[in-house]
Design a protein around this motif. Structure first.
Motif, PDB file in Angstrom:
ATOM      1  N   ARG A  11       2.207   1.873  -3.332  1.00 18.37           N
ATOM      2  CA  ARG A  11       1.140   2.034  -4.333  1.00 18.37           C
ATOM      3  C   ARG A  11       1.224   0.947  -5.408  1.00 18.37           C
ATOM      4  O   ARG A  11       1.120   1.223  -6.615  1.00 18.37           O
ATOM      5  CB  ARG A  11       1.203   3.404  -5.008  1.00 18.37           C
ATOM      6  CG  ARG A  11       1.209   4.580  -4.044  1.00 18.37           C
ATOM      7  CD  ARG A  11      -0.133   4.740  -3.322  1.00 18.37           C
ATOM      8  NE  ARG A  11      -0.231   6.029  -2.687  1.00 18.37           N
ATOM      9  CZ  ARG A  11       0.221   6.324  -1.461  1.00 18.37           C
ATOM     10  NH1 ARG A  11       0.826   5.367  -0.748  1.00 18.37           N
ATOM     11  NH2 ARG A  11       0.069   7.520  -0.941  1.00 18.37           N
ATOM     12  N   ARG A  54      -6.111   2.002   1.976  1.00 20.60           N
ATOM     13  CA  ARG A  54      -5.129   2.404   2.986  1.00 20.60           C
ATOM     14  C   ARG A  54      -5.812   2.861   4.267  1.00 20.60           C
ATOM     15  O   ARG A  54      -5.365   2.542   5.368  1.00 20.60           O
ATOM     16  CB  ARG A  54      -4.217   3.519   2.435  1.00 20.60           C
ATOM     17  CG  ARG A  54      -3.378   3.098   1.239  1.00 20.60           C
ATOM     18  CD  ARG A  54      -2.206   4.054   1.002  1.00 20.60           C
ATOM     19  NE  ARG A  54      -2.604   5.444   0.885  1.00 20.60           N
ATOM     20  CZ  ARG A  54      -3.038   6.013  -0.238  1.00 20.60           C
ATOM     21  NH1 ARG A  54      -3.166   5.294  -1.346  1.00 20.60           N
ATOM     22  NH2 ARG A  54      -3.358   7.293  -0.265  1.00 20.60           N
ATOM     23  N   GLN A  55      -6.908   3.586   4.123  1.00 21.45           N
ATOM     24  CA  GLN A  55      -7.655   4.052   5.293  1.00 21.45           C
ATOM     25  C   GLN A  55      -8.268   2.871   6.050  1.00 21.45           C
ATOM     26  O   GLN A  55      -8.209   2.811   7.279  1.00 21.45           O
ATOM     27  CB  GLN A  55      -8.750   5.024   4.858  1.00 21.45           C
ATOM     28  CG  GLN A  55      -9.469   5.683   6.034  1.00 21.45           C
ATOM     29  CD  GLN A  55     -10.533   6.657   5.557  1.00 21.45           C
ATOM     30  OE1 GLN A  55     -11.322   6.339   4.679  1.00 21.45           O
ATOM     31  NE2 GLN A  55     -10.556   7.840   6.137  1.00 21.45           N
ATOM     32  N   SER A  56      -8.839   1.920   5.312  1.00 15.65           N
ATOM     33  CA  SER A  56      -9.449   0.745   5.938  1.00 15.65           C
ATOM     34  C   SER A  56      -8.409  -0.090   6.677  1.00 15.65           C
ATOM     35  O   SER A  56      -8.665  -0.600   7.770  1.00 15.65           O
ATOM     36  CB  SER A  56     -10.157  -0.118   4.884  1.00 15.65           C
ATOM     37  OG  SER A  56     -11.230   0.584   4.294  1.00 15.65           O
ATOM     38  N   ALA A  71       0.831  -1.202   0.000  1.00  9.34           N
ATOM     39  CA  ALA A  71       0.000   0.000   0.000  1.00  9.34           C
ATOM     40  C   ALA A  71       0.868   1.256   0.000  1.00  9.34           C
ATOM     41  O   ALA A  71       0.564   2.235  -0.694  1.00  9.34           O
ATOM     42  CB  ALA A  71      -0.920  -0.008   1.226  1.00  9.34           C
ATOM     43  N   GLU A  72       1.951   1.234   0.770  1.00 12.23           N
ATOM     44  CA  GLU A  72       2.858   2.380   0.828  1.00 12.23           C
ATOM     45  C   GLU A  72       3.522   2.629  -0.530  1.00 12.23           C
ATOM     46  O   GLU A  72       3.729   3.765  -0.929  1.00 12.23           O
ATOM     47  CB  GLU A  72       3.937   2.138   1.892  1.00 12.23           C
ATOM     48  CG  GLU A  72       3.424   2.268   3.318  1.00 12.23           C
ATOM     49  CD  GLU A  72       4.489   1.914   4.339  1.00 12.23           C
ATOM     50  OE1 GLU A  72       5.659   1.729   3.930  1.00 12.23           O
ATOM     51  OE2 GLU A  72       4.152   1.812   5.527  1.00 12.23           O
ATOM     52  N   LYS A 131      -3.669   0.138  -3.915  1.00 15.46           N
ATOM     53  CA  LYS A 131      -3.071   1.473  -3.928  1.00 15.46           C
ATOM     54  C   LYS A 131      -4.096   2.602  -3.713  1.00 15.46           C
ATOM     55  O   LYS A 131      -3.714   3.770  -3.678  1.00 15.46           O
ATOM     56  CB  LYS A 131      -2.325   1.708  -5.240  1.00 15.46           C
ATOM     57  CG  LYS A 131      -3.171   1.637  -6.498  1.00 15.46           C
ATOM     58  CD  LYS A 131      -2.266   1.804  -7.716  1.00 15.46           C
ATOM     59  CE  LYS A 131      -3.048   1.706  -9.025  1.00 15.46           C
ATOM     60  NZ  LYS A 131      -2.145   1.819 -10.194  1.00 15.46           N
ATOM     61  N   SER A 132      -5.357   2.253  -3.542  1.00 14.77           N
ATOM     62  CA  SER A 132      -6.390   3.274  -3.350  1.00 14.77           C
ATOM     63  C   SER A 132      -6.362   3.835  -1.924  1.00 14.77           C
ATOM     64  O   SER A 132      -5.947   3.177  -0.977  1.00 14.77           O
ATOM     65  CB  SER A 132      -7.776   2.701  -3.644  1.00 14.77           C
ATOM     66  OG  SER A 132      -8.144   1.766  -2.655  1.00 14.77           O
ATOM     67  N   TYR A 133      -6.851   5.065  -1.805  1.00 14.27           N
ATOM     68  CA  TYR A 133      -6.935   5.706  -0.484  1.00 14.27           C
ATOM     69  C   TYR A 133      -7.910   4.938   0.412  1.00 14.27           C
ATOM     70  O   TYR A 133      -7.667   4.785   1.615  1.00 14.27           O
ATOM     71  CB  TYR A 133      -7.392   7.158  -0.633  1.00 14.27           C
ATOM     72  CG  TYR A 133      -7.685   7.833   0.682  1.00 14.27           C
ATOM     73  CD1 TYR A 133      -6.651   8.245   1.519  1.00 14.27           C
ATOM     74  CD2 TYR A 133      -9.008   8.042   1.086  1.00 14.27           C
ATOM     75  CE1 TYR A 133      -6.917   8.854   2.740  1.00 14.27           C
ATOM     76  CE2 TYR A 133      -9.278   8.650   2.303  1.00 14.27           C
ATOM     77  CZ  TYR A 133      -8.245   9.050   3.132  1.00 14.27           C
ATOM     78  OH  TYR A 133      -8.505   9.644   4.334  1.00 14.27           O
ATOM     79  N   ALA A 134      -9.007   4.472  -0.174  1.00 15.39           N
ATOM     80  CA  ALA A 134     -10.022   3.733   0.587  1.00 15.39           C
ATOM     81  C   ALA A 134      -9.412   2.509   1.261  1.00 15.39           C
ATOM     82  O   ALA A 134      -9.716   2.206   2.422  1.00 15.39           O
ATOM     83  CB  ALA A 134     -11.169   3.307  -0.333  1.00 15.39           C
ATOM     84  N   GLN A 146      -5.658   1.021   7.992  1.00 15.40           N
ATOM     85  CA  GLN A 146      -5.283   1.758   9.202  1.00 15.40           C
ATOM     86  C   GLN A 146      -6.302   1.530  10.314  1.00 15.40           C
ATOM     87  O   GLN A 146      -5.940   1.340  11.480  1.00 15.40           O
ATOM     88  CB  GLN A 146      -5.175   3.260   8.897  1.00 15.40           C
ATOM     89  CG  GLN A 146      -3.930   3.644   8.116  1.00 15.40           C
ATOM     90  CD  GLN A 146      -3.874   5.138   7.829  1.00 15.40           C
ATOM     91  OE1 GLN A 146      -4.814   5.882   8.107  1.00 15.40           O
ATOM     92  NE2 GLN A 146      -2.770   5.581   7.249  1.00 15.40           N
TER      93      GLN A 146
END
Length: 208
Positions: free
Chosen positions: A140, A178-180, A137-138, A173-176, A182
């Motif tokens: 991407r 990465r947020q999930s 994820a980091e 690689k999506s923000y969704a 976290q």
């Protein structure tokens, strides 16, 4: 009544459509058919986790009744992680709000004693280590995840509780995503912290 009417400029004071309590400027929440008070909004919105603007009065009343049926006076929110986990460290309990965004359907909140939580684990499909997934994820990297959930093994209830963070394919690689991820990490860390009992505190439980 005449005096009250005169004091309010001849208009009747508005009340909550559910409990009939007076509504003030900061104690008025709109739904499809009118307004309800903050306390009823808390019940209907599942601890302020869901929107109610499109729900009618009968739906609001049903949600309030279902909320009250699952509540206990012995739950005070001392912490929360997103819309996924409520914590009561005073009474040593957790609550899974199960709001519609998480469950994709109407579901009642689930309450568990912290001492009954035997294990907590993040599960992902396709299977891989969470560390490797965080690295991807980091950077991407390409690829998708079909689901991401946190599983809780509950001893007292002899059941498996799940907190679903992703239920449909999402790009790594999506923000969704990465947020999930976290949120999943925060939930795991908090559960592990809560279930780690120090001998100096008189606890007999070992850390997971």
């Amino acid at each position: 009544e005449a005096y009250i009417s005169k004091m309010t400029g001849g208009s009747k004071m508005k009340t909550c459509d559910v409990c009939q309590k007076p509504l003030g400027v900061f104690n008025k929440f709109r739904y499809a058919d009118g307004y309800i008070c903050k306390e009823c909004y808390k019940k209907a919105s599942n601890h302020f986790a869901e929107t109610i603007v499109k729900k009618n009065l009968s739906e609001i009343k049903e949600l309030c009744e279902r909320y009250e049926a699952t509540q206990t006076d012995e739950f005070q929110i001392t912490g929360k992680i997103g819309n996924f986990l409520l914590i009561d460290e005073i009474h040593q309990k957790i609550c899974l709000p199960n709001n519609r965004m998480v469950k994709k359907e109407a579901a009642l909140p689930e309450f568990y004693a912290i001492e009954d939580i035997e294990q907590c684990r993040i599960e992902v499909d396709p299977k891989q280590s969470i560390e490797a997934l965080e690295h991807k994820a980091e950077r991407r990297e390409d690829g998708t995840v079909n689901y991401l959930k946190v599983k809780l093994w509950i001893t007292g209830n002899k059941k498996l509780a799940e907190i679903s963070l992703i239920s449909n394919p999402v790009r790594i690689k999506s923000y969704a995503f990465r947020q999930s991820l976290q949120f999943a990490r925060k939930i795991e860390q908090e559960i592990n912290r809560l279930t780690s009992y120090e001998e100096t505190e008189g606890g007999s439980h070992e850390a997971i």
